[in-house]
Design a protein around this motif. Sequence first.
Motif, short mmCIF file in Angstrom:
data_model
loop_
_atom_site.label_atom_id
_atom_site.label_comp_id
_atom_site.label_asym_id
_atom_site.label_seq_id
_atom_site.Cartn_x
_atom_site.Cartn_y
_atom_site.Cartn_z
N PHE A 16 11.58 -0.61 -4.45
CA PHE A 16 10.31 -0.57 -3.74
C PHE A 16 10.55 -0.56 -2.23
CE2 PHE A 16 9.04 -2.11 -7.89
CZ PHE A 16 7.87 -1.41 -8.11
N LYS A 17 9.63 0.06 -1.51
CA LYS A 17 9.70 0.05 -0.05
C LYS A 17 9.62 -1.40 0.43
CE LYS A 17 7.58 4.57 0.57
NZ LYS A 17 6.39 5.32 1.01
N THR A 20 6.25 -3.08 0.60
CA THR A 20 5.48 -3.28 -0.62
C THR A 20 5.49 -4.77 -0.97
OG1 THR A 20 6.18 -1.09 -1.38
CG2 THR A 20 5.14 -2.53 -3.00
N THR A 21 4.34 -5.39 -0.96
CA THR A 21 4.24 -6.83 -1.19
C THR A 21 4.48 -7.17 -2.66
OG1 THR A 21 1.88 -6.78 -1.70
CG2 THR A 21 2.49 -7.01 0.65
N LYS A 24 1.44 -6.38 -4.67
CA LYS A 24 1.29 -4.95 -4.95
C LYS A 24 2.23 -4.54 -6.09
CE LYS A 24 0.10 -0.61 -4.19
NZ LYS A 24 -1.23 -0.10 -4.53
N ILE A 25 3.46 -5.04 -6.06
CA ILE A 25 4.42 -4.74 -7.13
C ILE A 25 3.87 -5.23 -8.47
CG2 ILE A 25 6.71 -5.25 -8.05
CD1 ILE A 25 7.69 -5.25 -5.07
N SER A 93 4.89 3.86 -3.40
CA SER A 93 5.40 2.53 -3.06
C SER A 93 6.92 2.41 -3.19
CB SER A 93 4.75 1.47 -3.96
OG SER A 93 3.36 1.42 -3.71
#
Length: 109
Positions: A16-17, A20-21, A24-25, A93
Amino acid sequence: MEEAKGVVKHILLAKFKDETTPEKIEQLIKGYANLVNIIPPMKAFHWGKDVSIENLHQGFTHVFESTFESIEGVAEYISHPAHVEFADLFLASLDKVIVFDYKPTVVRF
């Protein structure tokens, strides 16, 4: 050794970037898992985070495994509108991704 009849495993490795919280994941994982309820040839879904002590993950942090009834089922999944919509959100993401489809082989001794 014998190849599992028809069954195809769809493996996705994800990094993930950085922005990306975790929330959010978690939301994305729930959305991914829900596809098994929407897309008929998708028979199972599993996921996990890297816990290896070998440090060979090359930055990938998560693995997602889906089971399909056939190669044709994978094709149906890929073109299904629910998958297309989800994939747009999911891929946006990700920093890195690898996708690998294979037919499992059972080893019998």
